[in-house]
Structure formats: C-alpha cells, structure tokens
Motif scaffolding. Structure first.
Motif, PDB file in Angstrom:
ATOM      1  N   LEU A  70      -7.060 -13.286  -8.172  1.00 60.64           N
ATOM      2  CA  LEU A  70      -6.877 -11.828  -8.249  1.00 60.64           C
ATOM      3  C   LEU A  70      -7.959 -11.205  -9.126  1.00 60.64           C
ATOM      4  CD1 LEU A  70      -5.239  -9.302  -7.647  1.00 60.64           C
ATOM      5  CD2 LEU A  70      -3.789  -9.846  -9.627  1.00 60.64           C
ATOM      6  N   ILE A  71      -8.247 -11.827 -10.259  1.00 57.12           N
ATOM      7  CA  ILE A  71      -9.306 -11.328 -11.144  1.00 57.12           C
ATOM      8  C   ILE A  71     -10.647 -11.346 -10.418  1.00 57.12           C
ATOM      9  CG2 ILE A  71     -10.617 -11.839 -13.241  1.00 57.12           C
ATOM     10  CD1 ILE A  71      -8.018 -12.914 -14.462  1.00 57.12           C
TER      11      ILE A  71
ATOM     12  N   LEU B 108     -11.175 -11.174  -7.217  1.00 59.25           N
ATOM     13  CA  LEU B 108     -11.172 -10.140  -6.179  1.00 59.25           C
ATOM     14  C   LEU B 108     -11.541  -8.776  -6.776  1.00 59.25           C
ATOM     15  CD1 LEU B 108     -10.521  -9.212  -3.283  1.00 59.25           C
ATOM     16  CD2 LEU B 108      -8.136  -8.961  -3.996  1.00 59.25           C
ATOM     17  N   VAL B 109     -10.913  -8.433  -7.897  1.00 57.04           N
ATOM     18  CA  VAL B 109     -11.183  -7.147  -8.547  1.00 57.04           C
ATOM     19  C   VAL B 109     -12.620  -7.095  -9.067  1.00 57.04           C
ATOM     20  CG1 VAL B 109     -10.548  -5.617 -10.450  1.00 57.04           C
ATOM     21  CG2 VAL B 109      -8.756  -6.804  -9.152  1.00 57.04           C
ATOM     22  N   ALA B 110     -13.061  -8.179  -9.717  1.00 59.14           N
ATOM     23  CA  ALA B 110     -14.418  -8.218 -10.267  1.00 59.14           C
ATOM     24  C   ALA B 110     -15.464  -8.096  -9.160  1.00 59.14           C
ATOM     25  CB  ALA B 110     -14.626  -9.523 -11.045  1.00 59.14           C
TER      26      ALA B 110
ATOM     27  N   LEU C 217     -15.050  -6.713  -6.111  1.00 56.13           N
ATOM     28  CA  LEU C 217     -15.008  -5.378  -5.517  1.00 56.13           C
ATOM     29  C   LEU C 217     -15.714  -4.352  -6.398  1.00 56.13           C
ATOM     30  CD1 LEU C 217     -11.349  -5.232  -4.122  1.00 56.13           C
ATOM     31  CD2 LEU C 217     -13.475  -5.244  -2.795  1.00 56.13           C
ATOM     32  N   VAL C 218     -15.408  -4.391  -7.699  1.00 59.05           N
ATOM     33  CA  VAL C 218     -16.009  -3.426  -8.625  1.00 59.05           C
ATOM     34  C   VAL C 218     -17.527  -3.611  -8.692  1.00 59.05           C
ATOM     35  CG1 VAL C 218     -16.145  -2.720 -11.046  1.00 59.05           C
ATOM     36  CG2 VAL C 218     -13.919  -3.150  -9.991  1.00 59.05           C
ATOM     37  N   THR C 219     -17.957  -4.849  -8.833  1.00 63.39           N
ATOM     38  CA  THR C 219     -19.394  -5.121  -8.962  1.00 63.39           C
ATOM     39  C   THR C 219     -20.145  -4.817  -7.675  1.00 63.39           C
ATOM     40  OG1 THR C 219     -18.848  -6.897 -10.518  1.00 63.39           O
ATOM     41  CG2 THR C 219     -21.094  -6.824  -9.661  1.00 63.39           C
TER      42      THR C 219
ATOM     43  N   TYR D 266     -19.219  -2.904  -5.014  1.00 65.84           N
ATOM     44  CA  TYR D 266     -19.196  -1.485  -4.665  1.00 65.84           C
ATOM     45  C   TYR D 266     -20.052  -0.675  -5.636  1.00 65.84           C
ATOM     46  CZ  TYR D 266     -17.591   3.330  -4.314  1.00 65.84           C
ATOM     47  OH  TYR D 266     -17.548   4.701  -4.200  1.00 65.84           O
TER      48      TYR D 266
ATOM     49  N   GLY E 285     -11.731 -15.588 -14.206  1.00 68.08           N
ATOM     50  CA  GLY E 285     -11.426 -15.642 -12.778  1.00 68.08           C
ATOM     51  C   GLY E 285     -12.283 -16.700 -12.132  1.00 68.08           C
TER      52      GLY E 285
ATOM     53  N   ALA F 250     -15.642 -14.150  -6.617  1.00 66.67           N
ATOM     54  CA  ALA F 250     -16.156 -12.845  -7.034  1.00 66.67           C
ATOM     55  C   ALA F 250     -17.499 -12.551  -6.379  1.00 66.67           C
ATOM     56  CB  ALA F 250     -16.277 -12.789  -8.557  1.00 66.67           C
TER      57      ALA F 250
END
Length: 402
Positions: free
Chosen positions: A186-187, A189-191, A193-195, A197, A237, A242
């Motif tokens: 999950l971490i 995935l978020v990292a 997406l943020v990086t 995008y 993560g 990532a």
C-alpha cells in the motif's frame, strides 16, 4: 575496480561489434553472462565478484527499479482500453494459470522443496523479461502488434509478480508478516502514484512554459524513477512496486510525452543490466558444478515451454489471434533480470534446502532462457518472414498507436 574495468572493456567490445553480433543473435545478456562466466571462474579467476555483498545487491535493486519503470512507461492506458484485449487476457488469465501450472509441476519435480517454495519458484519464473530478445522486438519482419504485445506483457507480468512473490515469502516464513507485506504494498502504491504523477506533471508544465530543455527532461525522468524507488524504500514500502506504479502514473499523466524523453532511463537501465548479467555469469558454473538433479532440468524445460505456452494459448481462446501467433506469444516470454532479482530476494529470506532449490531452479531456467530465446530469435524471424510470404499478410494483434 578490476571488475569494473573488465565490465567496461566487454561493453566497449560489444558496442563495436553490435551489428555482426546481432546477426548471430548475440544479445547483451548472452555476451555479458558469457564474460562473467569466463572471467570469474576457475582456480585463479581474473575477476572476483562478491555476489552477496551490499554493493552488488544495491546494483541489482536499482537496476530492476529502472527496468520496471521503463517497462511501465511502455504501457499505454489508452491503447489497453481500446485494443489491449490480448495483453489483458494474458495478464488476468495466462499469468495466474502459469503460476498454478508451475506450482503443480514443481510439487512432484522438486521433492523436499515444500509447497510454499514450489509456489515461490512458480511466481518468480512467471515474470518475463523482453531484454534477451530485443533484436526480435525490433525486427520488422514480425507483426508490430505482436512485438508490442510481448513488450507490454513483460512489463505487466513483472508488476504483478513482485508483490505476489512477497506475499508467498510471507507465507513461507510465517503468516504473522502478511499484514506488514500488505502495508508495504500500500505504501509503495501511494509513493509510486505521487512520484509518477507529480514528476510527470511538473515536467509537462516545464516543457509547456519553456523552462526546461530536452536533455534536462531526460535526466528529470531518470530522477523520477530513482526517487520513486527510494521513496518506497525510505517509507518502509516496496521500492520495486513503487517504481513500476510511478512508470504507469507518469505515462498516464503525460501520454504524449516524447519517447526520446525516456532515452536516458533506458540507457541507464541497459548499462546497469549489463553489469547484473555479468554478475549472473559468475553464478552459472558454481550452480552446475554442485551436481544439479535431473528434475531441475525437466522443470526448467517445462517452465520455458508448456508451463507458459499452454496458459497463453488457453487465455486467447475465442480471440481473433491466429494459433501460430498464440504459440509465439507463449514461447517468447524469456526469463531474465526480473526473475533473477526476485529469486535473490527469496534467497535472502529462505534458508537451507529451500534456498538451494530456488537458487538451482532460477539459475538453470535463466541460463537456458538466454540461450534458447536469444540464439533462436534470428532464425525465428527468418522463418516467420518466409512463412508469411506463403500466407495473406495480416497483423492481427493490435499495434500501439503512433
């Protein structure tokens, strides 16, 4: 430093002889693995490679991160939505069937390995790597759609194989770690997406306003890939996931980003991959000298043929893809860097006989794959072109839009 010197010399020689080498299907993995095998083995080897050292481990990790990022940027979401039924079938049907079939074959052929280890081997070897067959993917005698599908499926396989291997390892060493593995994913995935995008969006704005240059954009995208991997690791993560998610997000955010922008990332991945293949070559002789069981070779042969070809053929039942292309898509799934790194991750957490089984299977399968797939690419393209002349030419698998 001697290892770096020899690596540089071998790469220079390969670059000088790249065209004749390509005619004989001598790819970078073959050349570098052969060099590693020759230079690092024997009673008095010219080069000593500390495979278990932190330098080699970090080299392998960052290489896979760049490869995953690059593979992900080859995946066009619009192309998948409009004409990507074939890769989606191969991902959601063929991939799980390949893992299940690999597990089923491993249970009788890898005695004493245990069910978890058989499942880990199956998942590690389900990841495919298009690098050993790059000349084939650039050969215009083959349908463009089929070549692009092989590239896209390779990236998708890697993206799903990494978290699957982590989940299976959690089961092998104790289910108490399952929640932490899910949190890591999950971490990541978020990292990612943020990086992905954020980096792609900022680079796009800079291009539109004339703040950046083409050279700077190429370096910037390489930095996005490295940042995504590092952020995943720093936040506890999974850096590989990532990096892959960041590549998907970057491509989705900037679908019209010039392909030349990815050149620096691709070149860096190619050079680092060459170093990893050199390291892999140093493992071949020790693995084969330890006295491998015949069952390992049988499993390796099945892994490179029926275990993948049959699921791919089944996944494409009812599709418009001709049978010869179905078998081709199934066969051209080489095992390489991705399986190597995932196997090393498994070895770091397993021990004893379990680790030995994983090491033996991974080394044998990858060794046979770079030889069988790499050396047969030129002859396959020639056969395909000759066979095409006797048929009505039709590019049935959808090509990527320009």
């Amino acid at each position: 430093m001697l290892a770096v010197l020899m690596l540089g010399l071998v790469l220079v020689i390969w670059a000088i002889l790249a065209r004749p080498a390509q005619r004989y299907s001598v790819t970078v993995p073959i050349a570098m693995a052969a060099s590693g095998l020759i230079l690092t083995n024997g009673t008095n080897p010219l080069v000593n490679v500390e495979v278990t050292g932190p330098v080699v481990r970090h080299l392998i990790e960052i290489t896979l991160a760049l490869v995953l990022f690059t593979d992900a940027t080859d995946i066009s979401m619009r192309w998948l939505r409009e004409t990507g039924r074939v890769p989606m079938r191969m991902l959601f049907i063929a991939f799980p069937l390949t893992v299940l079939l690999g597990f089923a074959a491993g249970v009788p052929l890898l005695p004493g390995a245990g069910w978890w280890v058989c499942a880990i081997c199956a998942a590690v070897l389900a990841a495919t790597d298009s690098t050993p067959i790059l000349p084939l993917l650039h050969d215009r005698r083959l349908p463009a759609g089929m070549r692009h599908t092989i590239t896209v499926v390779s990236g998708l396989d890697d993206g799903i194989a990494a978290p699957l291997v982590l989940l299976l390892l959690a089961g092998a060493i104790g289910t108490d770690d399952l929640e932490s593995v899910l949190l890591e994913l999950l971490i990541a995935l978020v990292a990612g997406l943020v990086t992905g995008y954020g980096g792609a969006r900022l680079l796009t704005i800079a291009r539109q306003r004339g703040w950046s240059t083409e050279e700077a954009e190429r370096v910037g995208l390489l930095a996005v890939a490295i940042t995504a991997f590092a952020m995943g690791e720093v936040l506890h993560g999974n850096g590989f996931v990532a990096a892959f998610v960041a590549g998907l997000a970057a491509r989705a955010t900037a679908p019209h980003m010039p392909r030349a922008t990815l050149q620096t990332v691709s070149d860096a991945a190619l050079v680092l991959s060459a170093a990893v293949w050199f390291v892999f070559g140093s493992l071949i002789v020790p693995a084969f000298m330890d006295g491998l069981e015949w069952r390992v070779f049988v499993y390796a042969f099945l892994s490179l043929t029926l275990i993948r070809m049959l699921p791919v053929a089944l996944s494409l039942l009812g599709s418009h893809v001709p049978w010869r292309e179905r078998w081709a898509l199934g066969f051209w799934g080489p095992r390489g860097l991705d399986s190597m790194v995932l196997g090393i991750i498994a070895l770091e957490q397993l021990s004893g006989l379990d680790a030995d089984w994983v090491a033996d299977v991974v080394v044998v399968v990858i060794s046979l794959s770079i030889l069988i797939h790499g050396l047969s690419a030129r002859y396959f393209a020639r056969w395909w072109d000759r066979d095409r002349r006797t048929r009505t030419p039709a590019d049935t698998t959808p090509a990527e839009p320009a």
